[in-house]
Write an enzyme that holds these catalytic residues in place. Structure first.
Site, PDB file in Angstrom:
ATOM      1  N   TYR A   1     -14.391  18.135 -15.113  1.00  3.84           N
ATOM      2  CA  TYR A   1     -15.342  16.833 -14.600  1.00  3.84           C
ATOM      3  C   TYR A   1     -16.131  16.642 -13.797  1.00  3.84           C
ATOM      4  O   TYR A   1     -16.358  17.191 -12.644  1.00  3.84           O
ATOM      5  CB  TYR A   1     -13.487  16.358 -14.224  1.00  3.84           C
TER       6      TYR A   1
ATOM      7  N   ARG B   1       0.508  -1.057   0.054  1.00  7.56           N
ATOM      8  CA  ARG B   1       0.361   0.100   0.020  1.00  7.56           C
ATOM      9  C   ARG B   1       0.686   1.071   0.325  1.00  7.56           C
ATOM     10  O   ARG B   1       0.673   2.494  -0.220  1.00  7.56           O
ATOM     11  CB  ARG B   1      -0.947  -0.131   0.936  1.00  7.56           C
TER      12      ARG B   1
ATOM     13  N   ASP C   1      -5.346  20.181 -12.826  1.00  6.08           N
ATOM     14  CA  ASP C   1      -5.802  18.601 -13.804  1.00  6.08           C
ATOM     15  C   ASP C   1      -5.627  18.879 -15.434  1.00  6.08           C
ATOM     16  O   ASP C   1      -6.338  18.810 -15.766  1.00  6.08           O
ATOM     17  CB  ASP C   1      -7.272  18.316 -13.285  1.00  6.08           C
TER      18      ASP C   1
ATOM     19  N   LYS D   1      -5.998   8.251 -19.287  1.00  4.30           N
ATOM     20  CA  LYS D   1      -6.388   8.937 -21.023  1.00  4.30           C
ATOM     21  C   LYS D   1      -4.656   8.638 -21.898  1.00  4.30           C
ATOM     22  O   LYS D   1      -4.388   7.705 -22.122  1.00  4.30           O
ATOM     23  CB  LYS D   1      -6.524   9.886 -20.933  1.00  4.30           C
TER      24      LYS D   1
HETATM   25  C1  LIG Z   1     -10.628  11.345 -16.775  1.00  5.81           C
HETATM   26  C2  LIG Z   1     -10.952  12.440 -15.637  1.00  5.81           C
HETATM   27  C3  LIG Z   1     -10.905  12.313 -14.226  1.00  5.81           C
HETATM   28  C4  LIG Z   1     -11.027  10.954 -13.904  1.00  5.81           C
HETATM   29  O1  LIG Z   1      -9.699  10.273 -14.164  1.00  5.81           O
HETATM   30  P1  LIG Z   1     -10.192   8.274 -13.474  1.00  5.81           P
HETATM   31  O2  LIG Z   1      -9.081   7.494 -14.183  1.00  5.81           O
HETATM   32  O3  LIG Z   1     -11.210   8.460 -14.834  1.00  5.81           O
HETATM   33  O4  LIG Z   1     -10.408   7.951 -12.473  1.00  5.81           O
HETATM   34  C5  LIG Z   1     -10.227  12.987 -14.044  1.00  5.81           C
HETATM   35  N1  LIG Z   1     -10.243  14.376 -15.000  1.00  5.81           N
HETATM   36  C6  LIG Z   1     -10.328  14.616 -16.171  1.00  5.81           C
HETATM   37  C7  LIG Z   1      -9.847  16.272 -16.352  1.00  5.81           C
HETATM   38  C8  LIG Z   1     -10.769  13.302 -16.871  1.00  5.81           C
HETATM   39  O5  LIG Z   1     -10.534  13.843 -18.254  1.00  5.81           O
END
Ligand SMILES: *Cc1c(COP(=O)(O)O)cnc(C)c1O
Length: 397
Positions: free
Chosen positions: A116, A63, A188, A213
């Site tokens: 998001y 962890r 982000d 992504k």
């Molecule tokens: C997809 C996404 C998230 C969340 O990520 P996960 O890997 O699906 O939990 C957060 N912020 C943005 C901008 C995203 O595109």
């Protein structure tokens, strides 16, 4: 972890391949192994004492990290040119753990509004329940951002580019506004990737990515990462030890594999995104195109200054309503129909029927999510094929 390990003035692609990797290989194998273990054992109590004096020397329990994960983290930190990176099981785990690490009851958070969906929900429900108040400000409105700041504001969270409207945030300007109130700026930058944008060097305190992504890049894993100076990442690491959103070693391996080709892939996504946006702009059946690489985009100048490219995500409005839009989507043959972006396969997505289907129409339209909004995330296919497919499907509308 040594500072900037693996940067050494080398280029982005060289860092993608080599940073974080040991030159002395386990079993002489060129690839970093998947260390599939939950427990790391000690030879004797003296070794335990050495470990507790410097926890970076080895591992203890899964962890708190594993060797495959650590290589991926060092590679990511080198790509973002920062001191430390911490991987998570998902992007949402990274976002929520980072916010919880810096916000307490009575604190205030400012978030740019084109964000998001689950991040918004977390702020509006869970953080609100814990006594943290969130103000949403329009992305790109710096007066509103300045006005929203109070003496209690601890964090400003923004995405860039935003999703689905692809606004690009002026990071140094936002950083200055946050710093004036001694608040931290979290960016982000999932849609940007470290290849297109280096938000930390522009003044952000912490950068977050959904590694699901572009970083993973193959639509085959879920992961998240936070990056920044150790002083900012450390509290997040401590909280991850409690909340437990750790990445699995096998997933860390898949991510490592994806990262090695990040520059090549993002270059292609950038080219495909721009080609698509140029094709759609001015097409008679298209009402509007959102893509920061177009000269007509409100943030074109900022994007040009801060970013190497604008990525593969293009959003646009079909002239007409739901019927025309759904007919267009159903006639596309190349992209898969589904959420997400950043993988090699193109994906097309209709926010109104999937992510926002439970939101009252008036509220979702206020967020700019109309029935005729389409988000197309170009993969790495040939641009001629993507465009021929778009053209054919638009003719049917
Ligand atoms: C997809 C996404 C998230 C969340 O990520 P996960 O890997 O699906 O939990 C957060 N912020 C943005 C901008 C995203 O595109």
């Amino acid at each position: 972890m040594s500072k900037y390990k693996g940067v050494d003035g080398r280029g982005f692609s060289t860092r993608s391949v080599h940073a974080g990797e040991s030159r002395k290989k386990h079993a002489d194998a060129i690839t970093t192994p998947i260390v599939q273990s939950s427990v790391y054992v000690f030879e004797d109590t003296a070794e335990i004492q050495k470990y507790v004096a410097d926890k970076r020397t080895r591992f203890e329990y899964g962890r708190y990290g594993n060797p495959t994960q650590r290589v991926a983290e060092e590679k990511l930190a080198a790509l973002e040119k920062t001191e430390d990176a911490l991987l998570f099981s998902t992007g949402m785990s990274a976002v929520t753990t980072a916010l919880l690490a810096f916000l307490s009851k009575g604190d205030h958070l400012v978030v740019t509004d084109d964000c998001y969906r689950k991040t918004r929900t977390f702020c509006e429900t869970t953080l609100a329940r814990l006594g943290v108040d969130t103000t949403f400000v329009p992305a790109g409105d710096y007066e509103a951002l300045r006005d929203a700041m109070t003496g209690k504001t601890k964090v400003v969270l923004t995405e860039t580019p935003t999703n689905p409207h692809l606004r690009v945030i002026d990071v140094p300007r936002a950083a200055k506004i946050a710093a004036a109130r001694k608040a931290k700026l979290f960016v982000d930058s999932t849609l940007a990737t470290p290849y297109n944008l280096q938000a930390l060097t522009l003044g952000a305190d912490l950068v977050i990515h959904s590694a699901t992504k572009y970083l993973g890049g193959h639509n085959d894993l879920l992961a998240g990462v936070v990056m920044g100076p150790a002083s900012v990442v450390d509290p997040v690491r401590d909280l991850q030890g409690q909340l437990g959103g750790t990445i699995d070693p096998h997933c860390a391996y898949l991510l490592l594999r994806g990262l090695k080709t990040l520059a090549l892939r993002v270059e292609k996504h950038n080219r495909n995104g721009l080609a698509m946006a140029r094709f759609l702009e001015g097409y008679p059946k298209i009402e509007e195109v959102y893509y920061p690489g177009l000269e007509t985009h409100p943030d074109y100048a900022i994007a040009k200054e801060q970013m190497k490219g604008s990525g593969g995500v293009v959003s646009f409005l079909i002239k007409g309503g739901s019927d025309e839009t759904l007919r267009f989507i159903d006639n596309l043959k190349l992209p898969y129909l589904g959420p997400s972006f950043g993988g090699v396969e193109s994906l097309v997505y209709h926010p109104a029927t999937l992510t926002f289907n439970d939101m009252p129409r008036a509220k979702r339209e206020k967020l700019g999510i109309g029935d005729n909004l389409v988000r197309y995330a170009a993969g790495i296919e040939d641009e001629e094929d993507i465009i021929a497919d778009l053209d054919r499907a638009l003719r049917v509308v």
